[in-house]
Motif scaffolding. Structure first.
Motif, PDB file in Angstrom:
ATOM      1  N   PHE A  28      45.907  37.846  39.449  1.00 44.22           N
ATOM      2  CA  PHE A  28      46.514  36.843  40.312  1.00 44.22           C
ATOM      3  C   PHE A  28      45.441  36.114  41.125  1.00 44.22           C
ATOM      4  O   PHE A  28      44.412  36.698  41.489  1.00 44.22           O
ATOM      5  N   HIS A  29      45.704  34.852  41.404  1.00 44.66           N
ATOM      6  CA  HIS A  29      44.823  34.075  42.279  1.00 44.66           C
ATOM      7  C   HIS A  29      44.957  34.618  43.700  1.00 44.66           C
ATOM      8  O   HIS A  29      46.054  34.952  44.155  1.00 44.66           O
ATOM      9  N   PRO A  30      43.859  34.734  44.452  1.00 44.14           N
ATOM     10  CA  PRO A  30      43.927  35.362  45.777  1.00 44.14           C
ATOM     11  C   PRO A  30      44.500  34.471  46.872  1.00 44.14           C
ATOM     12  O   PRO A  30      44.816  34.975  47.956  1.00 44.14           O
ATOM     13  N   ALA A  31      44.644  33.156  46.624  1.00 44.52           N
ATOM     14  CA  ALA A  31      45.088  32.273  47.703  1.00 44.52           C
ATOM     15  C   ALA A  31      46.261  31.381  47.329  1.00 44.52           C
ATOM     16  O   ALA A  31      46.996  30.937  48.215  1.00 44.52           O
ATOM     17  N   ALA A  32      46.461  31.099  46.045  1.00 42.18           N
ATOM     18  CA  ALA A  32      47.526  30.194  45.593  1.00 42.18           C
ATOM     19  C   ALA A  32      48.633  30.995  44.933  1.00 42.18           C
ATOM     20  O   ALA A  32      48.377  31.946  44.194  1.00 42.18           O
ATOM     21  N   SER A  33      49.860  30.600  45.190  1.00 45.60           N
ATOM     22  CA  SER A  33      51.003  31.297  44.606  1.00 45.60           C
ATOM     23  C   SER A  33      51.186  30.914  43.149  1.00 45.60           C
ATOM     24  O   SER A  33      50.825  29.817  42.733  1.00 45.60           O
ATOM     25  N   GLU A  34      51.715  31.859  42.359  1.00 44.40           N
ATOM     26  CA  GLU A  34      52.137  31.622  40.973  1.00 44.40           C
ATOM     27  C   GLU A  34      51.001  31.164  40.065  1.00 44.40           C
ATOM     28  O   GLU A  34      51.194  30.404  39.131  1.00 44.40           O
ATOM     29  N   LEU A  35      49.792  31.666  40.330  1.00 43.79           N
ATOM     30  CA  LEU A  35      48.627  31.271  39.545  1.00 43.79           C
ATOM     31  C   LEU A  35      47.968  32.525  38.993  1.00 43.79           C
ATOM     32  O   LEU A  35      47.754  33.498  39.722  1.00 43.79           O
ATOM     33  N   LEU A  36      47.664  32.509  37.690  1.00 39.14           N
ATOM     34  CA  LEU A  36      47.103  33.673  37.018  1.00 39.14           C
ATOM     35  C   LEU A  36      45.886  33.294  36.196  1.00 39.14           C
ATOM     36  O   LEU A  36      45.849  32.223  35.587  1.00 39.14           O
ATOM     37  N   ALA A  37      44.900  34.202  36.171  1.00 40.69           N
ATOM     38  CA  ALA A  37      43.821  34.118  35.196  1.00 40.69           C
ATOM     39  C   ALA A  37      44.116  35.146  34.111  1.00 40.69           C
ATOM     40  O   ALA A  37      44.439  36.295  34.409  1.00 40.69           O
ATOM     41  N   GLN A  97      34.583  41.507  29.523  1.00 41.58           N
ATOM     42  CA  GLN A  97      34.804  42.845  30.074  1.00 41.58           C
ATOM     43  C   GLN A  97      35.252  42.863  31.529  1.00 41.58           C
ATOM     44  O   GLN A  97      35.969  43.772  31.935  1.00 41.58           O
ATOM     45  N   GLY A  98      34.824  41.907  32.321  1.00 45.98           N
ATOM     46  CA  GLY A  98      35.177  41.901  33.736  1.00 45.98           C
ATOM     47  C   GLY A  98      35.557  40.517  34.205  1.00 45.98           C
ATOM     48  O   GLY A  98      35.090  39.510  33.675  1.00 45.98           O
ATOM     49  N   LEU A  99      36.404  40.451  35.242  1.00 45.56           N
ATOM     50  CA  LEU A  99      36.907  39.177  35.746  1.00 45.56           C
ATOM     51  C   LEU A  99      37.183  39.313  37.236  1.00 45.56           C
ATOM     52  O   LEU A  99      37.721  40.328  37.686  1.00 45.56           O
ATOM     53  N   SER A 100      36.835  38.261  38.017  1.00 45.71           N
ATOM     54  CA  SER A 100      37.072  38.325  39.459  1.00 45.71           C
ATOM     55  C   SER A 100      37.122  36.926  40.046  1.00 45.71           C
ATOM     56  O   SER A 100      36.300  36.070  39.709  1.00 45.71           O
ATOM     57  N   TRP A 101      38.124  36.691  40.926  1.00 47.69           N
ATOM     58  CA  TRP A 101      38.212  35.445  41.691  1.00 47.69           C
ATOM     59  C   TRP A 101      37.392  35.559  42.977  1.00 47.69           C
ATOM     60  O   TRP A 101      37.345  36.635  43.589  1.00 47.69           O
ATOM     61  N   LYS A 102      36.812  34.461  43.400  1.00 47.96           N
ATOM     62  CA  LYS A 102      36.239  34.397  44.743  1.00 47.96           C
ATOM     63  C   LYS A 102      37.379  34.448  45.749  1.00 47.96           C
ATOM     64  O   LYS A 102      38.515  34.082  45.444  1.00 47.96           O
ATOM     65  N   GLU A 103      37.085  34.877  46.976  1.00 45.38           N
ATOM     66  CA  GLU A 103      38.139  35.121  47.954  1.00 45.38           C
ATOM     67  C   GLU A 103      38.992  33.882  48.216  1.00 45.38           C
ATOM     68  O   GLU A 103      40.200  33.977  48.416  1.00 45.38           O
ATOM     69  N   ASP A 104      38.404  32.678  48.189  1.00 49.39           N
ATOM     70  CA  ASP A 104      39.178  31.458  48.386  1.00 49.39           C
ATOM     71  C   ASP A 104      39.715  30.896  47.074  1.00 49.39           C
ATOM     72  O   ASP A 104      40.391  29.869  47.057  1.00 49.39           O
ATOM     73  N   GLY A 105      39.405  31.551  45.963  1.00 47.07           N
ATOM     74  CA  GLY A 105      39.921  31.132  44.672  1.00 47.07           C
ATOM     75  C   GLY A 105      39.263  29.908  44.087  1.00 47.07           C
ATOM     76  O   GLY A 105      39.774  29.330  43.121  1.00 47.07           O
TER      77      GLY A 105
END
Length: 921
Positions: free
Chosen positions: A134-143, A172-180
């Motif tokens: 899930f995106h850390p700041a926006a609703s209904e958004l997925l990676a 192998q790995g995935l990560s959003w920045k805190e502000d997305g």
């Protein structure tokens, strides 16, 4: 934070065994995703149930009796590879799977009945999926990440917002920045990549990561820093810290033990604490991450009793601040979830230690998916962890939270054949931007609709919705059951429905030599006697049997001896054993597969056989009238078109065929059918425009296919996966409502779909679950339904020892009105419209239609509209944060307002009294 820099000032307290969550059965499957995840209320984890296709669910905190309830949800037809809770909804869970789908689930507390249907099903059409985030700041958004691909999805749309550049090897790995704003990935090709999904589809930075090409993971940590775990050239586990602004070299690296175990990192941005554990190991290390030297300093080294399958951090809002708990880790093992609490030694239970608990991210999204896609960057508003200042949760269970406007599940074909292309920044009219530039980006969403386009635009955004979405199946009262059935034949051929029923009686095969069939009257429920029952003796094993739709007393039975026997049941039911049929149809040279009556012509029967022919019979004369050929293998199923002109077949040779028996004995159309060869059924839907086939795919998973009756050669127009089971799904289609109901012999679940003649074709509705496996369902005429209770279908369910009526109802509020939107005029298909001879000579019939509306009910479409009633806020709203005087005044005002206008005359003012001269002094 300086108070974590010394392990002597930090307590790590794994719960005692009585505090462990048992009955977990953690999955040991290999995948790149998390094996366990947590929201403030619930914990979801991989389990070895159903080959990994199920997800376990429990609560974060124990119940009042100190125990945890653990339940499982059947999520996918294949291994669940990753799972993630929404940061803004404790009860919204995303899962992805090797079955190539992403699903969003509206889960509830483990002690409650879980919803069996996903809120959203996405099909990225990119092979096996590995990661969902899930995106850390926006609703209904997925990676969503596949083996090498990466996509960003807005779950309210049916296509991805953007498809990013493929990785050169296993992602192998995935990560959003805190502000997305940025998305980071690690790959088996030893590369670290940074993406700005709104600026370009290729990576904005790509650098060499860990030196070994073994499993790696990546996390955003403080500010612009990234943290990765992997292996160095010496095959030692390694942790590295990077500055995302200059990725050419890492800021710091730390080598751990020599091991093959993949390091799983978790980071808490509030405290700066990093926990690292190896998959399959029993050590959990904790580090403090700093922005200057020393970048990584060890805080604790915890040895656990059991080896780790996965770890998850409990969100900060769920921690116990009264005991100075700053971190809680959940360790998933083979049979337990072990809560591990990290506490700072302070005097607990008195004051709130504000220095331990900075404000943390809240539960309210900072922006919508559309805002983010347009270029906005916002961080989620922070909230206090002080007990008296914490925001109150919007709901305490999933049943109290209504799901957001999310689209229904979509089939793979719909996603891949959608007319709208993938909305990517590179294909938009916006100019290319640098990673730091986020303004001026074309939204990628539909433009603001004109009034004439508004309804279609809303449908495109939210997806279509079925009025039967919440259809409910319920077994009727025990007084209507027939019980104490004994000696049922539970191994009838796959082409046979297992039993058959009409509006008056049920025929059930018995496991007795001689192909015996018992007949029970639905008007005589109750417990059957222990003594022997009168039966129909066919003298050979039963292959298939069915009731004449136009004569409730006539039962036709196909046997292993290639003969078809016609039996006449006496009025009042079977009182003695029948040994002589009314007539016998001879002509097939080998065992018969299945038999089907013509929908309009009386006494016209179709049969399929091992001799690879389909034959038509005139029961009036007892003669074969047509012989259809062209099949190359076993005929799985046959079905007449609604108008009775055409006959469809599905065959083991992988073909679906269409015949016009009066014009040709060879198929007039032929097309590719299901890839699997375990069995199949066919039924006509959408007024005869489409053929629906339930069968198996190449992996022997149950699948539903939809074919256009006008162009079978072009293949299926849509398909939808069901589950993994050996039995073929037997379909029933209600032409009045376009509702398709399916179940298999030995199943406990009944699937329901609304079928549409255009995309998305399949609209999944609620499923019906039974506590025990059933032999199948047989549906009764529409006149048997209780329309006053909005019952749209009624079936007979055959259990191991019972016959039970099952009602399928649509929940409605105004049941005092006739729901004419779900009860159109129905065809009287239980009355013949022509004879067999007339049909053979070229005539066509049509059923008359009748209304199901009771005379004393008004249609809901004509119901008077209610006058809106003024609603008042509950008193609890007025009594919050007010002075005593304000509370009294506002409560009094609210109470008076409920009585109406205070200037209206009081009721007693209109009462008649006595005249003045009647009073005595």
């Amino acid at each position: 934070v300086e108070y974590f820099s010394s392990s002597s000032c930090f307590n790590v307290e794994p719960k005692a065994r009585f505090g462990w969550i048992a009955s977990v059965r953690g999955g040991s499957f290999s995948s790149q995703g998390k094996h366990i995840t947590s929201s403030c209320s619930l914990v979801a984890f991989n389990t070895d149930q159903a080959g990994g296709g199920m997800v376990g669910l429990t609560s974060v905190n124990a119940a009042s009796d100190g125990k945890w309830t653990v339940t499982q949800i059947s999520c996918h037809a294949d291994l669940v590879t990753d799972l993630d809770f929404s940061p803004f909804d404790d009860y919204l869970l995303a899962t992805c799977s090797a079955d190539e789908t992403v699903k969003l689930w509206r889960v509830c507390d483990p002690a409650q009945d879980q919803c069996s249907d996903a809120e959203v099903t996405l099909s990225p059409a990119d092979g096996r999926l590995e990661l969902v985030l899930f995106h850390p700041a926006a609703s209904e958004l997925l990676a969503v990440a596949s083996v090498r691909g990466l996509q960003v999805w807005d779950v309210t749309r049916d296509t991805a917002l953007t498809v990013l550049e493929q990785h050169e090897d296993q992602l192998q790995g995935l990560s959003w920045k805190e502000d997305g704003s940025l998305l980071a990935s690690s790959c088996k090709d030893k590369k670290l990549r940074l993406f700005d999904p709104r600026a370009q589809t290729s990576a904005v930075q790509c650098v060499q990561g860990h030196q070994a090409n073994r499993d790696s993971r990546i996390l955003w940590v403080k500010d612009d820093n990234l943290l990765t775990t992997g292996f160095n050239q010496m095959r030692q586990q390694e942790v590295r810290l990077w500055d995302s602004r200059k990725l050419s070299s890492s800021l710091s690296s730390l080598s751990l033990a020599t091991s093959n175990a993949t390091l799983m990192p978790l980071f808490d941005p509030d405290s700066g604490l990093l926990t690292v554990s190896g998959n399959g190991e029993s050590v959990i290390d904790c580090f403090e991450v700093n922005s200057s030297e020393p970048f990584l300093s060890q805080v604790s080294h915890c040895l656990t009793d059991l080896s780790t399958r996965g770890t998850a951090l409990v969100p900060k809002l769920a921690l116990d601040v009264s005991c100075c708990e700053v971190l809680r880790l959940l360790q998933l093992t083979d049979n337990f979830i072990v809560p591990i609490s990290y506490q700072v030694p302070r005097k607990a239970g008195q004051d709130f230690h504000a220095d331990l608990y900075p404000d943390t991210v809240g539960h309210t999204p900072a922006m919508t998916a559309e805002d983010w896609w347009k270029g906005e960057n916002k961080q989620v508003e922070r909230v206090s962890l002080h007990p008296s200042k914490r925001p109150k949760p919007a709901a305490t269970s999933a049943q109290e939270t209504k799901p957001k406007d999310l689209p229904r599940g979509k089939s793979k074909e719909e996603a891949s054949t959608s007319s709208s292309p993938l909305s990517t920044p590179s294909s938009s009219a916006a100019p290319s931007r640098s990673p730091s530039s986020t303004s001026g980006l074309s939204s990628g969403f539909l433009p603001s609709p004109s009034p004439s386009q508004s309804s279609r635009a809303i449908q495109n955004m939210l997806g279509p919705s079925s009025k039967f979405r919440h259809i409910q199946g319920a077994v009727l009262h025990r007084d209507t059951h027939i019980t104490n059935l004994r000696g049922l034949h539970l191994t009838t051929p796959g082409e046979c429905d297992g039993f058959c029923a009409n509006g008056q009686r049920v025929a059930v095969p018995l496991a007795i030599a001689g192909g015996q069939i018992a007949v029970f009257e639905l008007s005589q429920p109750g417990k059957l006697p222990d003594t022997a029952l009168p039966t129909i003796q066919n003298s050979v094993n039963v292959a298939d049997f069915c009731w004449d739709p136009f004569d409730t007393h006539k039962l036709v039975v196909a046997g292993d001896d290639a003969k078809i026997r016609v039996w006449q049941i006496p009025k009042g039911g079977l009182t003695e054993t029948l040994t002589e049929p009314e007539c016998v149809l001879r002509g097939h040279t080998e065992k018969i597969y299945s038999i089907k009556f013509h929908p309009h012509a009386s006494g016209l029967l179709a049969s399929s056989s091992y001799d690879l022919t389909v034959r038509l019979w005139n029961l009036g004369t007892g003669e074969e009238v047509k012989r259809l050929s062209g099949h190359q293998d076993q005929i799985f199923g046959i079905a007449w078109s609604p108008d009775g002109k055409l006959l469809a077949t599905v065959c083991k040779d992988g073909k679906v065929r269409l015949y016009d028996p009066r014009k040709s004995t060879l198929p007039i159309q032929e097309g590719p059918g299901p890839e699997g060869h375990r069995g199949a059924r066919v039924v006509w839907v959408c007024d005869g425009k489409y053929l629906l086939v339930s069968g198996f795919d190449s992996r022997s998973e149950r699948q539903l296919y939809l074919f256009s009756a006008e162009s079978l050669a072009s293949g299926s127009v849509a398909s939808v996966p069901a589950d993994v089971s050996p039995s073929t799904l037997i379909p029933f289609y209600d032409s009045d409502t376009s509702v398709l109901i399916l179940t298999g012999k030995g199943d406990t679940r009944v699937y329901t779909y609304e079928i549409l003649p255009e995309a998305p074709y399949f609209m999944e509705c609620s499923s019906f679950h039974s506590s025990e496996p059933h032999k199948g369902l047989c549906f009764l005429p529409k006149t048997e339904c209780d329309v006053r209770d909005v019952e749209v279908a009624r079936a007979i369910r055959l259990g191991k020892s019972t016959i039970e009526p099952v009602a399928f109802r649509v929940p409605r509020v105004k049941k005092e009105f006739f729901q004419d939107d779900v009860f159109p005029e129905t065809a009287v298909w239980w009355e013949a419209s022509l004879t067999a001879a007339a049909w053979l000579s070229g005539s066509n019939g049509q059923h008359r239609k009748i209304s199901l509306q009771p005379k004393d009910m008004m249609p809901v479409s004509e119901a008077p509209k209610e006058v809106p009633v003024r609603k008042y806020l509950p008193s609890s709203v007025y009594l919050e944060e007010k002075t005593d005087e304000q509370k009294k005044e506002e409560l009094l005002s609210a109470m008076v307002a409920k009585l109406g206008n205070r200037e209206d005359p009081l009721p007693q003012a209109s009462c008649e009294g006595v005249d003045e001269d009647e009073w005595d002094d």
